[in-house]
Design a protein around this motif. Structure first.
Motif, short mmCIF file in Angstrom:
data_model
loop_
_atom_site.label_atom_id
_atom_site.label_comp_id
_atom_site.label_asym_id
_atom_site.label_seq_id
_atom_site.Cartn_x
_atom_site.Cartn_y
_atom_site.Cartn_z
N VAL A 226 1.02 -1.72 -0.04
CA VAL A 226 -0.29 -0.37 0.35
C VAL A 226 0.49 1.12 0.26
CG1 VAL A 226 -2.12 1.33 1.42
CG2 VAL A 226 -1.75 -0.88 1.30
N ASP A 227 1.37 2.16 -0.64
CA ASP A 227 1.54 3.04 -0.84
C ASP A 227 1.04 4.15 -0.85
OD1 ASP A 227 3.47 5.53 -1.51
OD2 ASP A 227 4.69 4.46 -3.29
N CYS A 400 0.39 9.15 9.43
CA CYS A 400 0.66 7.74 8.21
C CYS A 400 1.44 6.74 8.52
CB CYS A 400 2.03 8.53 7.68
SG CYS A 400 2.22 7.35 6.13
N SER A 401 1.75 5.23 9.07
CA SER A 401 2.30 4.30 9.54
C SER A 401 3.61 3.74 8.18
CB SER A 401 1.13 3.43 9.62
OG SER A 401 2.11 2.14 9.72
N LEU A 402 4.76 4.08 8.25
CA LEU A 402 5.75 3.65 7.58
C LEU A 402 5.96 2.14 8.44
CD1 LEU A 402 7.44 7.41 7.10
CD2 LEU A 402 6.40 5.74 6.01
N TYR A 434 7.44 -7.34 2.84
CA TYR A 434 6.81 -6.22 2.30
C TYR A 434 6.55 -4.81 3.03
CZ TYR A 434 6.38 -10.51 -0.32
OH TYR A 434 6.23 -11.89 -1.50
N ALA A 435 6.31 -4.64 2.72
CA ALA A 435 6.00 -2.84 4.02
C ALA A 435 4.67 -2.48 3.16
CB ALA A 435 7.16 -1.55 2.76
N VAL A 436 4.51 -1.39 3.92
CA VAL A 436 2.92 -0.10 3.80
C VAL A 436 3.45 1.00 4.12
CG1 VAL A 436 1.59 -2.48 4.11
CG2 VAL A 436 2.06 -0.86 5.93
N ILE A 437 2.74 2.03 2.83
CA ILE A 437 2.75 3.34 3.47
C ILE A 437 1.05 3.83 3.74
CG2 ILE A 437 3.67 5.74 2.83
CD1 ILE A 437 5.13 4.19 1.13
N GLN A 438 0.94 3.53 4.75
CA GLN A 438 -0.77 3.86 5.11
C GLN A 438 -1.06 5.16 5.82
OE1 GLN A 438 -1.32 0.27 6.65
NE2 GLN A 438 -2.94 0.07 4.92
#
Length: 446
Positions: A226-227, A400-402, A434-438
Motif C-alpha cells: 500500500v503506497d 501515516c504508518s511506515l 513487504y512494506a506499507v505506507i498507509q
C-alpha cells in the motif's frame, strides 16, 4: 520436576475477542527466551564493569538481577500466571490496572494463553523491573551493545545516505516542484525500508544495512503493498498556511535505533530544509524497549557519533542535526504511554496529555511494526478492512504508518491481494520483505 514446573504442551491456535493471541505460542517459547538469555549474558559479562564502578555492591546487584531474570525466563517457558509489578515506579499502577482488566476477561492470564501484544510488552517491562529493583545498576541499558554495533556495522550505508542528503540540500533551491516531490518520495521510502533493521525480530542478531539505501529503492518498490505517499505529501502541502508561515509541524514516533534512526533523521532534515516542515518532534521510549527501540540516550548518541565521523558529509549532517536540536527546530520527547501495553485508541482516556500533544501536529509518522500493531489493536482483521476502521477512532492528526511487515496483522489491502500473497509467499506477513505506507486523516474518510 514438580508438576507446576512442567512445560505446557503445544496447544491449538485460539482467538480471544478477535485479538492476536495464542498463535504466537511458538514465538513466545522460542524467541522471547532467547532474548532473555542474551540479556542475562550481557549483565553477567558486565560484572567487572559493575565492580569497577560500584564495588561489591555492583556485583551483588548483578547477581540479584540475574536471579530475577532467570525466574522470569522460567515463568515464560512454563506458562506461569502473569504477575503484578512490584517496583512501585510511576507506571506500575497503569500496568497492574491493565492486567486486572485482562483478568476480568480471562482467568488466569498466563504467558501462552494471553494477548500476544500484552505479554511481549510485559516481558520488556519485567526486564526493567529486575534492574530497577537492584540499584546501583538500575540505569544499565541491556540492549545498548546491540544498538551500538548495529550503528557501526551500517557505516557505509550511513555515509552513502548522508552524502546523498548533502547533495540534495545543496541543490534544494534549484529543484523543480516535480523534483522536490521525487526527493520526498525517495527519502520517505528510505525511512520506510530502514525499518527492516529490527533487532527484536532477529532476537538481537546482527541486522544492519550494508548497501546504499538509495540504490535499493527501485528494486524494493514492488514490495510496497500500500503506497499512500502522495496523500502524505498532500497533507504536508495543505498544512502550509500563508497566514501562519513557519508553523508546520511533523511528529515522528520512532522505532529502532541504529540505521533506522539515521534514515528518520535524514527524512526530518529534508522536511525542514525543503520547507515542508518547520518543526519536527521525535517521540521515543523512556526505557530500553524491544531490544533496539530508540531512547533519549540513543537519540543524542547517534547525533554525536554522526558529528564525530571521519567523513565530510556524514560529519556535516551530524553538526546540522545538532544545530536543529539546539535551536529547537528538532526536539525529542518520551512518555510512559509508549511503553505501556495499551492500544493507541486508548490514548485519549489513558494518556490525554500525550493525545493533546499529538493533536498539535500537522502530520504524525508512526514508524515500525510495534506501532502498527498498537494502531490496529493487533487484531485478526480481514486484510480488506480499511486502515481507518482498524484505528477505531484514533486520529489526533493526519497520520501515516511506515512499516515493514513482521507480525500477523495487515489491513487496507485490495480484495484478493492477501490471498495472492499467501499463495506466493506464505510468510509474507512476518518476514520483513513487504512494506506499507498507509495514511489516514481524521478530517476525511479513507
Amino acid at each position: 520436576m514438580m508438576a507446576a514446573d512442567r512445560a505446557v504442551p503445544e496447544v491449538p491456535l485460539s482467538l480471544s475477542a478477535n485479538v492476536v493471541g495464542s498463535f504466537a505460542y511458538l514465538t513466545i517459547r522460542d524467541r522471547l527466551p532467547t532474548i532473555l538469555t542474551k540479556v542475562i549474558d550481557t549483565i553477567h559479562r558486565n560484572k567487572n564493569k559493575f565492580f569497577e564502578e560500584y564495588g561489591e555492591e555492583g556485583v551483588q546487584a548483578e547477581k540479584a538481577t540475574i536471579s530475577l531474570l532467570s525466574k522470569l525466563r522460567n515463568e515464560l517457558q512454563t506458562d506461569k500466571t502473569v504477575l503484578l509489578l512490584t517496583d512501585g515506579l510511576a507506571d506500575a499502577d497503569s500496568w497492574n490496572q491493565y492486567l486486572r482488566r485482562q483478568q476480568d476477561q480471562q482467568d488466569p492470564v498466563s504467558w501462552f494463553r494471553s494477548q500476544w501484544l500484552y505479554v511481549e510488552c510485559y516481558m520488556y517491562r519485567r526486564i526493567q523491573e529486575a534492574l530497577w529493583l537492584n540499584p546501583p545498576i538500575s540505569d544499565f541499558d541491556v540492549f545498548n551493545e546491540g544498538k551500538t554495533q548495529s550503528f557501526f556495522e551500517s557505516q557505509q550505508a550511513v555515509i552513502a545516505l548522508c552524502t546523498y542528503l548533502q547533495d540534495v540540500n545543496t541543490n534544494m533551491g534549484k529543484l523543480s516542484k516535480d523534483q522536490l516531490q521525487e526527493q520526498f518520495h525517495k527519502l520517505l521510502q528510505v525511512s520506510l525500508w530502514g525499518n527492516k533493521c529490527d533487532l527484536s525480530i532477529s532476537a538481537g542478531q546482527e541486522n544492519s544495512q550494508k548497501a546504499s539505501p538509495i540504490d535499493s529503492l527501485s528494486n524494493l518498490q514492488p514490495f510496497i503493498l500500500v503506497d499512500n505517499s502522495d496523500m502524505v505529501l498532500s497533507a504536508l502541502v495543505s498544512a502550509q498556511k500563508p497566514e501562519q508561515p513557519g508553523k508546520t509541524r511533523v511528529d515522528i514516533v520512532l522505532d529502532n535505533a541504529g540505521f533506522e534512526l539515521v534514515t528518520d533523521l535524514v527524512l526530518a532534515d529534508f522536511l525542514v530544509t525543503s520547507g515542508l516542515a518547520h518543526k519536527v518532534c521525535f517521540h521515543g521510549k523512556s526505557i530500553p524497549w524491544f531490544v533496539s527501540d530508540v531512547t533519549a540516550n540513543d537519540f543524542r548518541w547517534t547525533i554525536r557519533q554522526t558529528m564525530a565521523a571521519n567523513h565530510k558529509w556524514m560529519s556535516k549532517s551530524g553538526y546540522e542535526w545538532q544545530s536543529y536540536v539546539r535551536e529547537g527546530v528538532w526536539s525529542y520527547h518520551d512518555h510512559p504511554f509508549w511503553t505501556l501495553p495499551h492500544e493507541f485508541c486508548d490514548m485519549p482516556v489513558d494518556a490525554p496529555d500525550l493525545y493533546a500533544t499529538l493533536q498539535g501536529a500537522d502530520l504524525i509518522l508512526f514508524k515500525g511494526d510495534l506501532n502498527y500493531r498498537k494502531l490496529t489493536g493487533d487484531r485478526y482483521w480481514d486484510h480488506t478492512i480499511s486502515f481507518n476502521t482498524a484505528l477505531r477512532g484514533f486520529g489526533p492528526a493526519p497520520l501515516c504508518s511506515l512499516r515493514t511487515l513482521k507480525a500477523n496483522v495487515q489491513v487496507g489491502l485490495q480484495p484478493g491481494q492477501g490471498e495472492k500473497l499467501s499463495s506466493k509467499d506464505p510468510d509474507w506477513m512476518t518476514n520483513g520483505k513487504y512494506a506499507v505506507i498507509q495514511f489516514h486523516s481524521p478530517h476525511s474518510e479513507q
